[in-house]
Design a protein around this motif. Structure first.
Motif, PDB file in Angstrom:
ATOM      1  N   ALA A 165       0.827  -1.213   0.000  1.00  0.00           N
ATOM      2  CA  ALA A 165       0.000   0.000   0.000  1.00  0.00           C
ATOM      3  C   ALA A 165       0.857   1.257   0.000  1.00  0.00           C
ATOM      4  O   ALA A 165       0.542   2.253  -0.647  1.00  0.00           O
ATOM      5  CB  ALA A 165      -0.913  -0.011   1.235  1.00  0.00           C
ATOM      6  N   THR A 166       1.954   1.201   0.735  1.00  0.00           N
ATOM      7  CA  THR A 166       2.854   2.362   0.810  1.00  0.00           C
ATOM      8  C   THR A 166       4.253   1.895   0.461  1.00  0.00           C
ATOM      9  O   THR A 166       4.711   0.863   0.959  1.00  0.00           O
ATOM     10  CB  THR A 166       2.827   2.962   2.234  1.00  0.00           C
ATOM     11  OG1 THR A 166       1.472   3.276   2.564  1.00  0.00           O
ATOM     12  CG2 THR A 166       3.688   4.216   2.308  1.00  0.00           C
ATOM     13  N   ARG A 167       4.912   2.668  -0.399  1.00  0.00           N
ATOM     14  CA  ARG A 167       6.230   2.238  -0.879  1.00  0.00           C
ATOM     15  C   ARG A 167       7.241   3.373  -0.809  1.00  0.00           C
ATOM     16  O   ARG A 167       6.905   4.536  -1.063  1.00  0.00           O
ATOM     17  CB  ARG A 167       6.127   1.756  -2.329  1.00  0.00           C
ATOM     18  CG  ARG A 167       5.507   0.380  -2.458  1.00  0.00           C
ATOM     19  CD  ARG A 167       5.313   0.000  -3.897  1.00  0.00           C
ATOM     20  NE  ARG A 167       4.199   0.765  -4.488  1.00  0.00           N
ATOM     21  CZ  ARG A 167       3.762   0.607  -5.723  1.00  0.00           C
ATOM     22  NH1 ARG A 167       4.347  -0.263  -6.528  1.00  0.00           N
ATOM     23  NH2 ARG A 167       2.754   1.331  -6.180  1.00  0.00           N
ATOM     24  N   VAL A 168       8.439   3.002  -0.503  1.00  0.00           N
ATOM     25  CA  VAL A 168       9.581   3.920  -0.586  1.00  0.00           C
ATOM     26  C   VAL A 168      10.640   3.224  -1.423  1.00  0.00           C
ATOM     27  O   VAL A 168      10.977   2.067  -1.158  1.00  0.00           O
ATOM     28  CB  VAL A 168      10.125   4.235   0.831  1.00  0.00           C
ATOM     29  CG1 VAL A 168      11.494   4.869   0.754  1.00  0.00           C
ATOM     30  CG2 VAL A 168       9.159   5.142   1.581  1.00  0.00           C
ATOM     31  N   ASP A 288      -1.376  -1.316   8.099  1.00  0.00           N
ATOM     32  CA  ASP A 288      -1.093  -1.356   9.537  1.00  0.00           C
ATOM     33  C   ASP A 288       0.300  -0.813   9.858  1.00  0.00           C
ATOM     34  O   ASP A 288       0.777  -0.937  10.978  1.00  0.00           O
ATOM     35  CB  ASP A 288      -1.224  -2.800  10.047  1.00  0.00           C
ATOM     36  CG  ASP A 288      -0.284  -3.758   9.317  1.00  0.00           C
ATOM     37  OD1 ASP A 288       0.434  -3.312   8.389  1.00  0.00           O
ATOM     38  OD2 ASP A 288      -0.259  -4.952   9.684  1.00  0.00           O
ATOM     39  N   SER A 289       0.965  -0.235   8.844  1.00  0.00           N
ATOM     40  CA  SER A 289       2.314   0.327   9.002  1.00  0.00           C
ATOM     41  C   SER A 289       3.374  -0.733   9.309  1.00  0.00           C
ATOM     42  O   SER A 289       4.451  -0.412   9.784  1.00  0.00           O
ATOM     43  CB  SER A 289       2.351   1.411  10.084  1.00  0.00           C
ATOM     44  OG  SER A 289       1.535   2.496   9.720  1.00  0.00           O
ATOM     45  N   ARG A 290       3.031  -1.972   9.043  1.00  0.00           N
ATOM     46  CA  ARG A 290       4.057  -3.015   9.172  1.00  0.00           C
ATOM     47  C   ARG A 290       4.689  -3.278   7.812  1.00  0.00           C
ATOM     48  O   ARG A 290       4.006  -3.258   6.788  1.00  0.00           O
ATOM     49  CB  ARG A 290       3.435  -4.315   9.696  1.00  0.00           C
ATOM     50  CG  ARG A 290       2.991  -4.222  11.139  1.00  0.00           C
ATOM     51  CD  ARG A 290       2.437  -5.574  11.605  1.00  0.00           C
ATOM     52  NE  ARG A 290       1.671  -5.407  12.820  1.00  0.00           N
ATOM     53  CZ  ARG A 290       2.216  -5.400  14.046  1.00  0.00           C
ATOM     54  NH1 ARG A 290       3.509  -5.578  14.183  1.00  0.00           N
ATOM     55  NH2 ARG A 290       1.456  -5.228  15.100  1.00  0.00           N
ATOM     56  N   LEU A 291       5.986  -3.536   7.859  1.00  0.00           N
ATOM     57  CA  LEU A 291       6.711  -3.782   6.612  1.00  0.00           C
ATOM     58  C   LEU A 291       6.192  -5.055   5.962  1.00  0.00           C
ATOM     59  O   LEU A 291       6.046  -6.090   6.623  1.00  0.00           O
ATOM     60  CB  LEU A 291       8.212  -3.926   6.884  1.00  0.00           C
ATOM     61  CG  LEU A 291       8.965  -2.647   7.252  1.00  0.00           C
ATOM     62  CD1 LEU A 291      10.388  -3.003   7.719  1.00  0.00           C
ATOM     63  CD2 LEU A 291       9.041  -1.709   6.049  1.00  0.00           C
ATOM     64  N   THR A 292       5.942  -4.965   4.656  1.00  0.00           N
ATOM     65  CA  THR A 292       5.589  -6.149   3.885  1.00  0.00           C
ATOM     66  C   THR A 292       6.790  -6.645   3.091  1.00  0.00           C
ATOM     67  O   THR A 292       6.938  -7.833   2.826  1.00  0.00           O
ATOM     68  CB  THR A 292       4.455  -5.809   2.915  1.00  0.00           C
ATOM     69  OG1 THR A 292       4.788  -4.591   2.234  1.00  0.00           O
ATOM     70  CG2 THR A 292       3.147  -5.638   3.665  1.00  0.00           C
ATOM     71  N   SER A 293       7.667  -5.698   2.724  1.00  0.00           N
ATOM     72  CA  SER A 293       8.836  -6.060   1.922  1.00  0.00           C
ATOM     73  C   SER A 293       9.979  -5.126   2.261  1.00  0.00           C
ATOM     74  O   SER A 293       9.771  -3.919   2.452  1.00  0.00           O
ATOM     75  CB  SER A 293       8.508  -5.957   0.427  1.00  0.00           C
ATOM     76  OG  SER A 293       9.624  -6.361  -0.342  1.00  0.00           O
ATOM     77  N   LEU A 294      11.161  -5.706   2.375  1.00  0.00           N
ATOM     78  CA  LEU A 294      12.365  -4.912   2.643  1.00  0.00           C
ATOM     79  C   LEU A 294      13.450  -5.383   1.673  1.00  0.00           C
ATOM     80  O   LEU A 294      13.867  -6.548   1.730  1.00  0.00           O
ATOM     81  CB  LEU A 294      12.809  -5.107   4.097  1.00  0.00           C
ATOM     82  CG  LEU A 294      13.906  -4.197   4.669  1.00  0.00           C
ATOM     83  CD1 LEU A 294      14.015  -4.369   6.183  1.00  0.00           C
ATOM     84  CD2 LEU A 294      15.275  -4.398   4.036  1.00  0.00           C
ATOM     85  N   VAL A 295      13.860  -4.497   0.777  1.00  0.00           N
ATOM     86  CA  VAL A 295      14.917  -4.845  -0.186  1.00  0.00           C
ATOM     87  C   VAL A 295      16.056  -3.845  -0.009  1.00  0.00           C
ATOM     88  O   VAL A 295      15.858  -2.628  -0.131  1.00  0.00           O
ATOM     89  CB  VAL A 295      14.403  -4.819  -1.638  1.00  0.00           C
ATOM     90  CG1 VAL A 295      15.528  -5.192  -2.598  1.00  0.00           C
ATOM     91  CG2 VAL A 295      13.222  -5.768  -1.802  1.00  0.00           C
ATOM     92  N   HIS A 296      17.223  -4.345   0.316  1.00  0.00           N
ATOM     93  CA  HIS A 296      18.403  -3.499   0.536  1.00  0.00           C
ATOM     94  C   HIS A 296      19.521  -4.046  -0.352  1.00  0.00           C
ATOM     95  O   HIS A 296      20.018  -5.142  -0.130  1.00  0.00           O
ATOM     96  CB  HIS A 296      18.803  -3.555   2.018  1.00  0.00           C
ATOM     97  CG  HIS A 296      19.860  -2.559   2.401  1.00  0.00           C
ATOM     98  ND1 HIS A 296      20.198  -2.315   3.703  1.00  0.00           N
ATOM     99  CD2 HIS A 296      20.657  -1.735   1.665  1.00  0.00           C
ATOM    100  CE1 HIS A 296      21.160  -1.384   3.760  1.00  0.00           C
ATOM    101  NE2 HIS A 296      21.458  -1.028   2.537  1.00  0.00           N
ATOM    102  N   LEU A 361       9.785   6.368   5.041  1.00  0.00           N
ATOM    103  CA  LEU A 361       8.552   5.584   5.110  1.00  0.00           C
ATOM    104  C   LEU A 361       7.597   6.171   6.162  1.00  0.00           C
ATOM    105  O   LEU A 361       6.378   6.264   5.926  1.00  0.00           O
ATOM    106  CB  LEU A 361       8.878   4.120   5.440  1.00  0.00           C
ATOM    107  CG  LEU A 361       7.675   3.177   5.528  1.00  0.00           C
ATOM    108  CD1 LEU A 361       6.956   3.072   4.175  1.00  0.00           C
ATOM    109  CD2 LEU A 361       8.104   1.791   6.012  1.00  0.00           C
ATOM    110  N   ALA A 362       8.161   6.575   7.294  1.00  0.00           N
ATOM    111  CA  ALA A 362       7.315   7.183   8.338  1.00  0.00           C
ATOM    112  C   ALA A 362       6.611   8.419   7.788  1.00  0.00           C
ATOM    113  O   ALA A 362       5.426   8.645   8.054  1.00  0.00           O
ATOM    114  CB  ALA A 362       8.176   7.536   9.555  1.00  0.00           C
ATOM    115  N   ALA A 363       7.345   9.199   7.003  1.00  0.00           N
ATOM    116  CA  ALA A 363       6.742  10.405   6.424  1.00  0.00           C
ATOM    117  C   ALA A 363       5.624  10.025   5.453  1.00  0.00           C
ATOM    118  O   ALA A 363       4.549  10.630   5.456  1.00  0.00           O
ATOM    119  CB  ALA A 363       7.818  11.237   5.720  1.00  0.00           C
ATOM    120  N   GLU A 364       5.864   8.995   4.629  1.00  0.00           N
ATOM    121  CA  GLU A 364       4.835   8.542   3.681  1.00  0.00           C
ATOM    122  C   GLU A 364       3.588   8.055   4.418  1.00  0.00           C
ATOM    123  O   GLU A 364       2.464   8.264   3.958  1.00  0.00           O
ATOM    124  CB  GLU A 364       5.378   7.401   2.813  1.00  0.00           C
ATOM    125  CG  GLU A 364       6.378   7.820   1.760  1.00  0.00           C
ATOM    126  CD  GLU A 364       5.746   8.671   0.666  1.00  0.00           C
ATOM    127  OE1 GLU A 364       4.621   8.354   0.242  1.00  0.00           O
ATOM    128  OE2 GLU A 364       6.381   9.674   0.262  1.00  0.00           O
TER     129      GLU A 364
END
Lengths: 709, 330
Positions: A165-168, A288-296, A361-364
């Motif tokens: 839903a929300t992406r950075v 719910d502001s929980r990470l669904t995906s983390l790519v580094h 992400l917090a700002a988004e």
């Protein structure tokens, strides 16, 4: 203090403090053995190629010049494990600044003049020193530094990101950085018959001895390496460096004691650097502001000499719960100097990127950045699934927020102006792994009632002698002043280096073991002690390095307040506050120094430290402390370090985690996030110097593109 | 180390005579730059003529109200001198904005004017530099030049002058007093340093063997307000990215005297004559200041990596002009 009172945790004063401040502490270049000669290396002036000729004649004709060593006449050495030590063994020039000759002379001045007089010709080859994210030679290595797999993937991170839903999706750049300890790398060496005696500036002399033994093909017991005082290292002295090999070679060649202290300007090319990292972060979050995906994904550089891969994506395997993730490293081997360890390798640049992206992400999400981190706290280590032996990041965040006054913060960017200044605050988390290595130690009860503890720890300025004496006093149950401690020599019981924030845990474990055993033996002893005293030893092999079922890390939270001058783009930090959870703190005084020292170094990483690879010449442009800007006193404001109580039974007998590196880890992101809060502009390249910040402010104020105002 | 002769002079004449007697000599003041350059091999003087004992360590007010600063006055003492602080605050501020406390204690007024560029290519013998070795080329032009010139450079050299003090002296209409075998002379501080042109090896208009004996600040006891502002990479002990010294005096609601000099933009302190001409006689409004500064900086030709210097210098100048002008009219 009585014998039964605990001294662990007390702010005991540094044992060698008086020697240091009165100038009587002697460093490696200050051992003026009779007949000592000096030397100076000749650095290559091409970025890639080979030496076709060296004429030492003009140098040898100068008064005081004793010898010129080159690949043609230098002692042949066995191949070292670390190829950066294979100096003067071949005509190959892997990068500009690689040493191609060494001038030995009666005085430092004569050596310098001799080095300037050596004539070197090269066959030059085209070079490539420019790292780009899409560099055609970048590849995914097997491992990153520290033995971590280069790639780790869980679930389907790309699909999960696409449907979040929300992406950075952002890219950050950390420039090359240099350790620049106050004491440059230096060694004094002489041969006493068939014995090699060395004074060096190193974070661990057992490793130096092992390297010299292998290269000079000597048994280790014929080599003695001492590092009594070390003026900082920050990783660059964690492994032997060319100075010690060259000093030993020159001493053998001339039959005299020889000192080699590397000039400051030579350091960037030959003692390692933090490799630049180009980092792409993709964070997806649900409603719910929980990470669904983390790519580094990290792209970095290494040299032609060896592969060294800054493990910048590794902390993203530890920090936050995300069902889908990928952490990946790529490296391009370029014609650059060889990178190496610099304070919190991996964590320091990697957490800058991850914690900046979390702020974005917090700002988004329109969520408080402290709460976002708490919301994404994992139950077990995300990558391995192991339970944490202890993890108090949430407590650090909450305690830091309370002390810093976070709750009164207006979250809107650019909401606080003081005349031409924009003021902002930022937060970032920190982590550093618990590392520990086997060591040995001895403890001896002496007839005069004193205790002598011997361990080849290295005190690189951290206060190792002091804290080890505290550990011994507690284990023995005696007052601190009755404990004498000997460290810093390969003649002592072997121990690991001062690196990876592992020293105190590793040495202390062995010291504790030896002291407990000695105490037991003394309990069974009656009457006066024999003249030689009573001795007990300990070796933590198999114990300290045993696999742990626990995920063991220190954590911390950093808060920063900055003021950004809108006239000039100058950023000044007003205050830094860190709260750390690092097991039991063993000496409140020296621990605080470690934390605030790391935070100060992080401030430099955020605002001032910048190194530029010159594409035409292939070297780092900033080669002295006038141009490589570490923070000056005026840059370092109120810096506070606090810690939370943390009992962790899965560490070592003291219950401690390392504290030497975590202080740097979250600082740069906290400062960068504060600059965003102050200005409303997101800068993604360090350091935040006025040229970048002013350009960003102008772009923000005049999006049409005129730089007029 | 290349051997060199060392001569300690007791008088100005002894110093210039010793210099003439030793081809390849250099005067030694505080040594804070020269000695570094000798270690780097950039300078290899045949002789050092030590001028530290010359009787040039005083600050005196002359009968016409001007202030004469001896060449051997240390930077710290210059910045702290009550008359300097009262009458020429831009100079005091500029000196304090430079270097570190230890360096300012050692550095001298004359030496500060003669310090060399900190261009990294100039300091590195393994790289080309027309200033260090004419005809070898300029490493910075295609290299790393974030700190380099945007005004008045040539294809031979893009180095900047590093002095903060000299920028204030240029704006204050100071003059530099020189003594050589042909006698004494005085040159305006704003014209003391040169642009590189085809001879970047020459930093200043000083003639071979000439010695700086002092700096004279024009009468200013009831004179105009002045200020210096510098932008830099860290809060202390860093060279300017850009700086500005401004002298401003109003009469009858209009500018009747103005001096503006920029630092770190060129091979010399950049006296902003066009801006000054535009301001003379004008009301001190923000619009007038912007117009004047823009006129001056229109001549800037930034290189690939230093375009930021133009807006930075502009904002510094407008900030200082605005602060010196009475708030009511800005």
């Amino acid at each position: 203090m009585t014998g039964t009172e605990t001294v662990l945790g007390a702010p005991a004063e540094r044992r060698e403090g008086r020697e240091k401040v009165t100038g009587t502490a002697r460093y490696a270049a200050e051992f003026d053995f009779p007949g000592r000669a000096h030397c100076r290396p000749v650095p290559a002036t091409v970025a890639r190629g080979r030496v076709t000729g060296i004429d030492p004649g003009p140098a040898l004709a100068l008064p005081g010049v004793l010898a010129v060593l080159t690949h043609e006449n230098a002692p042949r050495l066995a191949e070292p494990d670390d190829p950066v030590l294979a100096v003067l063994q071949s005509p190959r020039v892997p990068h500009r600044g690689w040493f191609v000759a060494l001038v030995v002379a009666e005085t430092l001045e004569a050596a310098r003049a001799g080095a300037a007089a050596v004539r070197v010709t090269y066959e030059e080859e085209p070079h490539d020193v420019t790292l780009t994210a899409s560099h055609p030679q970048a590849y995914v290595p097997r491992e990153a530094n520290g033995g971590y797999p280069a790639v780790s993937e869980h679930g389907d991170p790309d699909a999960a990101f696409a449907s979040s839903a929300t992406r950075v999706d952002v890219e950050y750049r950390v420039p090359p950085l240099h350790n620049h300890p106050m004491e440059p790398h230096a060694s004094t060496a002489f041969w006493d018959g068939d014995r090699l005696v060395v004074r060096t500036s190193s974070q661990g002399t057992n490793a130096v001895r092992a390297a010299l033994a292998a290269m000079f093909e000597l048994p280790e017991d014929r080599i003695s390496v001492t590092a009594e005082h070390v003026g900082g290292g920050f990783g660059s002295k964690g492994t032997p460096r060319p100075d010690v090999v060259l000093a030993a070679m020159a001493a053998r060649h001339t039959g005299r004691p020889v000192t080699l202290a590397l000039p400051r300007r030579f350091l960037p090319a030959v003692v390692g650097h933090r490799a630049p990292t180009l980092q792409r972060l993709r964070l997806g979050a649900g409603a719910d502001s929980r990470l669904t995906s983390l790519v580094h994904e990290v792209t970095t550089q290494s040299s032609r000499v060896k592969e060294f891969v800054e493990q910048a994506a590794v902390p993203s395997r530890v920090m936050y719960a995300a069902p889908h993730s990928r952490t990946l490293h790529r490296v391009a081997r370029l014609d650059v100097p060889t990178p190496s360890w610099m304070r919190a390798p991996g964590e320091s640049p990697g957490m800058y990127a991850l914690e900046s992206a979390m702020d974005e992400l917090a700002a988004e999400l329109g969520m408080d950045p402290v709460e976002l981190r708490i919301r994404n706290e994992p139950e077990t280590e995300p990558d391995s699934g192991k339970p944490f032996s202890s993890r108090h990041l949430v407590e650090c965040l909450r305690e830091g927020a309370r002390r810093f006054g976070w709750s009164g913060r207006d979250p809107r960017p650019r909401s606080r102006a003081e005349g031409p200044l924009l003021v902002g605050t930022g937060v970032a988390a920190a982590t550093y792994p618990v590392l520990v290595a086997p060591s040995t130690a001895s403890a001896q009860a002496l007839p005069d009632g004193a205790f002598l503890v011997r361990v080849n720890a290295t005190d690189i300025g951290t206060g190792a002698r002091t804290v080890l004496a505290q550990i011994a006093a507690d284990a023995l149950g005696v007052p601190l002043e009755r404990v004498r401690i000997e460290v810093g020599s390969s003649d002592l019981p072997a121990a690991t280096l001062a690196g990876g924030s592992s020293g105190t845990a590793s040495w202390g474990w062995a010291v504790h073991g030896a002291c407990v055993r000695l105490r037991d033996r003394l309990a069974g002893h009656s009457g006066p002690l024999p003249a030689e005293g009573v001795t007990a030893t300990a070796d933590t092999s198999g114990e300290a390095d045993a696999d742990s079922p626990w995920s063991r890390h220190a954590f911390g939270a950093h808060f920063a307040e900055v003021a950004v001058d809108t006239v000039t783009g100058e950023v000044r930090v007003r205050r830094l506050l860190g709260v750390f959870a690092a097991g039991r703190i063993l000496n409140a005084r020296t621990a605080r120094s470690q934390f605030i020292g790391g935070m100060t170094m992080g401030l430099g990483m955020a605002l001032t430290e910048d190194s530029t690879m010159d594409p035409a010449f292939g070297d780092f442009t900033q080669s002295d402390l006038a141009s490589y800007h570490v923070p000056a006193h005026a840059d370092v404001p109120a810096v506070e370090a606090h810690w939370v109580e943390e009992d962790d039974a899965h560490l070592n007998p003291m219950g401690s985690k390392g504290i030497g590196e975590i202080g740097i880890v979250g600082t740069a992101a906290a400062v960068g996030n504060a600059v965003h809060h102050a200005t409303g502009v997101r800068f993604r390249e360090l350091p935040l110097t006025p040229d970048r910040v002013l350009t960003g402010l102008l772009g923000h104020e005049h999006p049409a593109g005129t730089l007029g105002a | 180390m290349k051997p060199f002769a060392y001569v300690r002079a007791g008088t100005v004449e002894e110093a210039t005579d010793a210099f003439a007697a030793h081809p390849g000599a250099r005067y030694l003041g505080g040594g804070t730059n020269l000695v570094d350059l000798m270690k780097l091999g950039v300078e290899a003087p045949a002789a050092l003529v030590d001028v530290n004992r010359l009787p040039l360590g005083g600050v005196e007010e002359l009968p016409d109200g001007s202030l004469r600063i001896g060449a051997m006055v240390h930077n710290s003492d210059l910045a702290a001198h009550p008359l300097v602080r009262d009458r020429y605050p831009a100079l005091s501020q500029a000196v304090l904005a430079g270097a570190s406390g230890q360096l300012r204690n050692a550095a001298t007024t004359g030496g500060n004017l003669l310090q060399r560029t900190r261009c990294p290519y100039f300091q590195d013998l393994s790289k080309p530099c027309n200033k260090r070795e004419p005809g070898t080329g300029c490493g910075a032009l295609q290299g790393v030049h974030r700190d380099h010139a945007v005004l008045g450079y040539s294809d031979q050299c893009i180095a900047t002058n590093p002095s903060d003090m000299a920028v204030a002296l240029a704006a204050l209409d100071a003059s530099v007093e020189l003594y050589g075998t042909e006698g004494a002379r005085s040159v305006p501080a704003a014209g003391f340093h040169r642009l590189p042109g085809d001879h970047p090896e020459r930093d200043t208009e000083i003639r071979p063997g000439e010695l700086i004996t002092g700096v004279v600040l024009p009468a200013g006891s009831a004179g105009p307000a002045s200020a210096y502002r510098k932008a830099r990479d860290r809060a202390s002990y860093a060279f300017a990215l850009a700086s500005v010294a401004v002298v401003l005096h109003l009469a009858d609601g209009v500018v009747d005297r103005v001096g503006i000099a920029f630092g770190a933009l060129a091979h010399r302190p950049w006296r902003a004559r066009r801006a000054e001409e535009a301001l003379l006689g004008a009301a001190p409004t923000t619009a007038a200041f912007e117009h004047a500064v823009d006129l001056e900086l229109a001549a800037a030709e930034p290189l690939q990596d230093n375009a930021y210097k133009v807006p930075l210098a502009r904002r510094l100048a407008l900030d200082v002009l605005g602060r010196l002008a009475p708030p009511a009219v800005t």
